[in-house]
Design a protein around this motif. Sequence first.
Motif, PDB file in Angstrom:
ATOM      1  N   ALA A   1      13.946   2.495  -0.510  1.00 50.14           N
ATOM      2  CA  ALA A   1      13.136   1.594   0.417  1.00 50.14           C
ATOM      3  C   ALA A   1      11.931   0.995   0.008  1.00 50.14           C
ATOM      4  O   ALA A   1      11.498  -0.033   0.146  1.00 50.14           O
ATOM      5  CB  ALA A   1      12.893   2.222   1.778  1.00 50.14           C
ATOM      6  N   GLU A   2      11.155   1.898  -0.893  1.00 48.28           N
ATOM      7  CA  GLU A   2       9.810   1.306  -1.560  1.00 48.28           C
ATOM      8  C   GLU A   2      10.249   0.504  -2.688  1.00 48.28           C
ATOM      9  O   GLU A   2       9.560  -0.666  -2.809  1.00 48.28           O
ATOM     10  CB  GLU A   2       9.143   2.643  -1.939  1.00 48.28           C
ATOM     11  CG  GLU A   2       7.823   2.405  -2.556  1.00 48.28           C
ATOM     12  CD  GLU A   2       6.905   1.729  -1.756  1.00 48.28           C
ATOM     13  OE1 GLU A   2       5.977   1.213  -2.044  1.00 48.28           O
ATOM     14  OE2 GLU A   2       7.040   1.894  -0.357  1.00 48.28           O
TER      15      GLU A   2
ATOM     16  N   ARG B   1      10.775  -2.949  -0.931  1.00 50.52           N
ATOM     17  CA  ARG B   1       9.673  -3.521  -0.125  1.00 50.52           C
ATOM     18  C   ARG B   1       8.790  -4.310  -1.332  1.00 50.52           C
ATOM     19  O   ARG B   1       8.275  -5.288  -0.984  1.00 50.52           O
ATOM     20  CB  ARG B   1       8.932  -2.379   0.418  1.00 50.52           C
ATOM     21  CG  ARG B   1       9.612  -1.819   1.819  1.00 50.52           C
ATOM     22  CD  ARG B   1       8.494  -1.180   2.529  1.00 50.52           C
ATOM     23  NE  ARG B   1       8.256   0.172   1.964  1.00 50.52           N
ATOM     24  CZ  ARG B   1       8.828   1.172   2.452  1.00 50.52           C
ATOM     25  NH1 ARG B   1       9.618   1.107   3.370  1.00 50.52           N
ATOM     26  NH2 ARG B   1       8.618   2.375   1.831  1.00 50.52           N
ATOM     27  N   GLN B   2       8.664  -3.582  -2.521  1.00 49.55           N
ATOM     28  CA  GLN B   2       7.838  -4.109  -3.679  1.00 49.55           C
ATOM     29  C   GLN B   2       8.707  -5.207  -4.420  1.00 49.55           C
ATOM     30  O   GLN B   2       7.867  -6.161  -5.429  1.00 49.55           O
ATOM     31  CB  GLN B   2       7.444  -2.846  -4.558  1.00 49.55           C
ATOM     32  CG  GLN B   2       6.817  -1.773  -3.893  1.00 49.55           C
ATOM     33  CD  GLN B   2       5.447  -2.243  -3.251  1.00 49.55           C
ATOM     34  OE1 GLN B   2       4.497  -3.240  -3.824  1.00 49.55           O
ATOM     35  NE2 GLN B   2       4.900  -1.904  -2.000  1.00 49.55           N
TER      36      GLN B   2
ATOM     37  N   GLN C   1      14.035  -6.155   2.953  1.00 48.34           N
ATOM     38  CA  GLN C   1      12.612  -5.983   2.968  1.00 48.34           C
ATOM     39  C   GLN C   1      12.144  -4.491   2.793  1.00 48.34           C
ATOM     40  O   GLN C   1      10.973  -4.235   2.938  1.00 48.34           O
ATOM     41  CB  GLN C   1      12.153  -6.657   4.266  1.00 48.34           C
ATOM     42  CG  GLN C   1      12.513  -8.079   4.597  1.00 48.34           C
ATOM     43  CD  GLN C   1      13.954  -8.480   4.718  1.00 48.34           C
ATOM     44  OE1 GLN C   1      14.574  -7.963   5.441  1.00 48.34           O
ATOM     45  NE2 GLN C   1      14.347  -9.536   4.083  1.00 48.34           N
ATOM     46  N   GLY C   2      13.039  -3.477   2.796  1.00 52.56           N
ATOM     47  CA  GLY C   2      12.595  -2.306   2.659  1.00 52.56           C
ATOM     48  C   GLY C   2      12.567  -1.437   3.848  1.00 52.56           C
ATOM     49  O   GLY C   2      12.147  -0.284   4.031  1.00 52.56           O
ATOM     50  N   GLU C   3      13.022  -1.945   5.064  1.00 51.96           N
ATOM     51  CA  GLU C   3      12.971  -1.187   6.370  1.00 51.96           C
ATOM     52  C   GLU C   3      14.298  -0.313   6.477  1.00 51.96           C
ATOM     53  O   GLU C   3      15.389  -0.892   6.337  1.00 51.96           O
ATOM     54  CB  GLU C   3      13.096  -2.283   7.495  1.00 51.96           C
ATOM     55  CG  GLU C   3      13.033  -1.561   8.773  1.00 51.96           C
ATOM     56  CD  GLU C   3      13.135  -2.492   9.858  1.00 51.96           C
ATOM     57  OE1 GLU C   3      13.173  -2.240  11.036  1.00 51.96           O
ATOM     58  OE2 GLU C   3      13.296  -3.832   9.663  1.00 51.96           O
TER      59      GLU C   3
END
Length: 313
Positions: free
Chosen positions: A47-48, A51-52, A156-158
């Motif tokens: 997830a991280e 997101r990045q 989006q990392g959700e």
Amino acid sequence: MAARSEIILPAARGRLTRQKLLAELTWLRVGGPADHLFQPADVEDLAEFLRQLDPAVQVFPMGVGSNLIVRDGGLRAVVIRLGRGFNGIETDGDTVTAGAAALDAHVARKAADAGIDLTFLRTIPGSIGGAVRMNAGCYGSYTADVFVSATIVTRQGEIREITAEELGFQYRQTAFPEGAVLVSAKLRGPKGDPAELHARMEAQLQKRDETQPVKDRSAGSTFRNPAGFSSTGQADDVHDLKAWKVIDNAGMRGARRGGAQMSEKHSNFMINTGGATAADLEGLGEDVRKKVYENSGIRLEWEIMRIGDPLPE
């Protein structure tokens, strides 16, 4: 998308590999390199990372490569492959929660041990992530029939749950969110006697070995059945609109192109006889589609996923 040399990847606890040759990861053993391969340590790491990661960078979640042709020029993307940490299997009552990397066969066996009937999964190649995404099925049963919910990580990392309604299960396809990665699924099956369930799976394996080229390098069924449903495996099964039948009728059983061949044992199985390229395999598939259409007016649809770029001419 940025050029390969310009891609800057986020730091991660998992493993990152540049220019990973995807032929090493697919059952057909063909395909060029991916820009990067990411094997996350766990869900939070995945997830991280997403997101990045630059939103312009394409992401391709890859299972065990059992139903996949990667073209010879490779894939301009970050390929995400789940491994240890994503293959757990837990049972509770009539439900099974399996990591996306858990093999279908392992899930079927573990479920049977607990008296849960997911026997149709036993002979399906691949992992649970792919089974959900493609609504895998056989013997008249489909993943949609037993699906309860799944956990995904969006592009989006959700981290969130996804329902059957959102997936919109159809024959061999779903409306899975673009760029998302499925990390686990909860399935519910009818209860049964463990010994009887294991015996049924043994019978299924024997039938598979008798009718499919299990010792050859293949990717399972090449084309979807034109009838729009899987074989039931029963004596009264109708074969007129099965992919193998229309391929036979077009005279394409055993057809070859380079190192690729439509199996003599099961004509809807494409095999790498040794040294085939992705272009050989995809080209043979298109030869078959053309001949079937000329013979019957039926347009076969690929079941094997094809991704990536061809080699420049």
